[in-house]
Structure formats: C-alpha cells, structure tokens
Design a protein around this motif. Structure first.
Motif, short mmCIF file in Angstrom:
data_model
loop_
_atom_site.label_atom_id
_atom_site.label_comp_id
_atom_site.label_asym_id
_atom_site.label_seq_id
_atom_site.Cartn_x
_atom_site.Cartn_y
_atom_site.Cartn_z
N LEU A 65 0.82 -1.20 0.00
CA LEU A 65 0.00 0.00 0.00
C LEU A 65 0.86 1.26 0.00
O LEU A 65 1.95 1.27 0.57
CB LEU A 65 -0.89 0.00 1.24
N PRO A 121 0.25 4.46 1.64
CA PRO A 121 -0.75 5.02 2.56
C PRO A 121 -0.95 6.52 2.37
O PRO A 121 -2.02 7.04 2.71
CB PRO A 121 -0.18 4.70 3.95
N GLU A 122 0.05 7.19 1.82
CA GLU A 122 -0.11 8.62 1.61
C GLU A 122 -1.30 8.91 0.70
O GLU A 122 -2.03 9.89 0.89
CB GLU A 122 1.16 9.22 0.98
N THR A 156 -4.12 7.05 0.15
CA THR A 156 -5.41 6.86 0.82
C THR A 156 -5.62 7.95 1.88
O THR A 156 -6.75 8.40 2.09
CB THR A 156 -5.50 5.47 1.46
N ASP A 157 -4.54 8.38 2.49
CA ASP A 157 -4.67 9.48 3.45
C ASP A 157 -5.23 10.73 2.78
O ASP A 157 -6.12 11.40 3.31
CB ASP A 157 -3.30 9.81 4.06
N LEU A 164 -11.22 4.75 4.24
CA LEU A 164 -9.89 5.03 3.72
C LEU A 164 -8.90 5.37 4.82
O LEU A 164 -7.70 5.20 4.65
CB LEU A 164 -9.96 6.20 2.73
N ARG A 180 -6.44 5.57 7.75
CA ARG A 180 -5.49 4.60 8.26
C ARG A 180 -5.57 4.61 9.78
O ARG A 180 -5.56 5.66 10.38
CB ARG A 180 -4.10 5.01 7.78
#
Lengths: 126, 126
Positions: free
Chosen positions: A103, A105-106, A108-109, B115, B117
């Motif tokens: 993933l 994650p940045e 989806t953040d 979404l 985290r």
DNA sequence: AGCTTGCATCGAGAAACGTCGATCCAGGCT
DNA sequence: AGCCTGGATCGACGTTTCTCGATGCAAGCT
C-alpha cells in the motif's frame, strides 16, 4: 507508448494540499486528478485487492497470493493491479521470482482528507 | 430497467459499520457496495458537482446554478446528478419550480473512515 | 387555456472498461 | 543449454459509461 504516469497525488506537502470537498468548488484539474484515483477504487475486485494488500501483516503481499483468491484469470488480476499502481494507491517490487505489492498510505490518506468533513461543520454540539 | 435503489451506505450505526481497508480483507458484498460509491466519485464532472454542492453556503444549491458552470448539456448534468444521488452522496428536493441538491455527509464520512489509516489505530472512546 | 421555463427521461452513438486466451519476458531450476 | 513457473503485455470481444439532441413532465406565468 501511453503516457500513463502514476498519479502523483501523494507528493510534497501534507495538510495544505488537500482541501476538503466542502472547502470550495474544486478546480477542473484537481477534479481530473482525484477522479482517476477514485475511479481506481470504483471496482469491487480492485477494492478487495487493495484491502488484501493493506491488511497484510508486514505490509506486502505476493501476487501469487492474490491471484488464487479470485475467480478471475491471472491477466485480469494483473490488469487491476496495474490500474491501482497507476493511481498511486499501491507500489510493487520484484524480489527474485515473485513480485510483491504494498500500500501507498499517503494516497489513501489524501483521499480520506478530501472526503473528511471539517469538524467545525458538525452541528452536533447543540 | 434495473431498479437502481440508492446505495444505503450511510445508514444505521456509526463506527461499527465501516472497518478500514487495512482492518481485514474486504468481503465481496461490501466491496460491491463501496465500489458503487467510489465509482460515482470517479468522474471529474461529478467530483466538481459534489464539491459545488458541498461547499455551498446553506448546504444546498439549485440545479439552475450548477448547469451553467459546465461546458456540458443540461441532460448530461442531470444524468451525473442522478448517479450521485443513486450513490447516496447527495439528496434532492423540489421547491416550486426549482430543484435543490444537498450533500449527504454521512456517506462521505463513511468513505473517509474506510480510507482512513488506523494510524493511532485507536478505536478511541466511542 | 396556452405559453414559457426548469429539470428529468429517452434512445443513440462513440469511447472506455472488464475480461479472456494467447503470448512474451525474467528468474530459478535441472 | 533447456525447461518450468510467476507475472506482465497483447489483441479481441461484450458490456458499461459519457455525451448528445429530442422529448416529456411539472410549475408558474399571461
């Protein structure tokens, strides 16, 4: 040669870059960029793939573990992984025979922060 | 002539209903439901429409204010609004001659929580 | 009643998407 | 070298999506 560069949604700064939906009408350019990522999430197979990748202990998962989890051909899974990658949602690394996805994650953040409602607009205080 | 019921993503409870992507591999059914909403967001025009609606002072906006903001025909805008509505992202109300659309913040909230985290990974104090 | 305006619905056509089998490439074997 | 396996790429085909003009419907006007 298509110019399908990965979307660079998750680059640079942090808070300043991603005003929420409610902050102000979105520009065309910004809408185009965000739409690409949301579109990548707009398929059940890709959502499940992303979830399997994201929920994996250790942060990464081999394609060989992803493919048999679906009733789809291997090229189809590969295609969906490519789209997720182009959207900037996942990254890949080859180690020996196998390819591992993980993933980003940045990205989806950022999406979450776009969708988040500014706390001030929550009228639950009364 | 499929009966396109609005997605009921934003119903019932609050925190318990929407585990994050990373929590566990997503079920097929859940992926299908979420994909419909994300797909609705996967178009620049709809993103801008949603943003214009969400950012409107007073929470609602007349279609007559939306249509001229785009280089598209009126039926096309109407079509996109319909998709957003079927996704549960917006609601509409007719008042006299005009129709007003407004955001359904519960839906965007759910998406954001999917979404998000679990950085702190703390389900917190309810 | 008739006209006008705001918005939704109805086909239709072009483009994009999801899926497949066939094929190709990269690594690790024997 | 040759072979096998894990993945990606390549057409191709059917389905969905985006857009339009034409039309229909609802509400307010003259």
């Amino acid at each position: 040669m298509s110019k399908q560069e990965p979307v660079t949604l998750a680059q640079g700064g942090a808070e300043g870059c991603c005003p929420t939906l409610s902050a102000a009408p979105m520009s065309e350019d910004r809408a185009v960029g965000l739409a690409k990522v949301f579109k990548a999430l707009g398929d059940p197979v890709r959502l499940r793939l992303l979830s399997m990748i994201a929920s994996r202990e250790g942060g990464e998962i081999c394609v060989c573990d992803l493919t048999p989890a679906f009733d789809l051909s291997q090229p189809t899974i590969s295609h969906h992984l490519k789209l997720l990658k182009q959207a900037g949602l996942i990254g890949s690394e080859r180690r020996g025979t196998w390819v591992y996805y993980r993933l980003v994650p940045e990205t989806t953040d950022k999406l979450a922060s776009v969708l988040a409602r500014p706390a001030a607009s929550v009228p639950s205080t009364s």
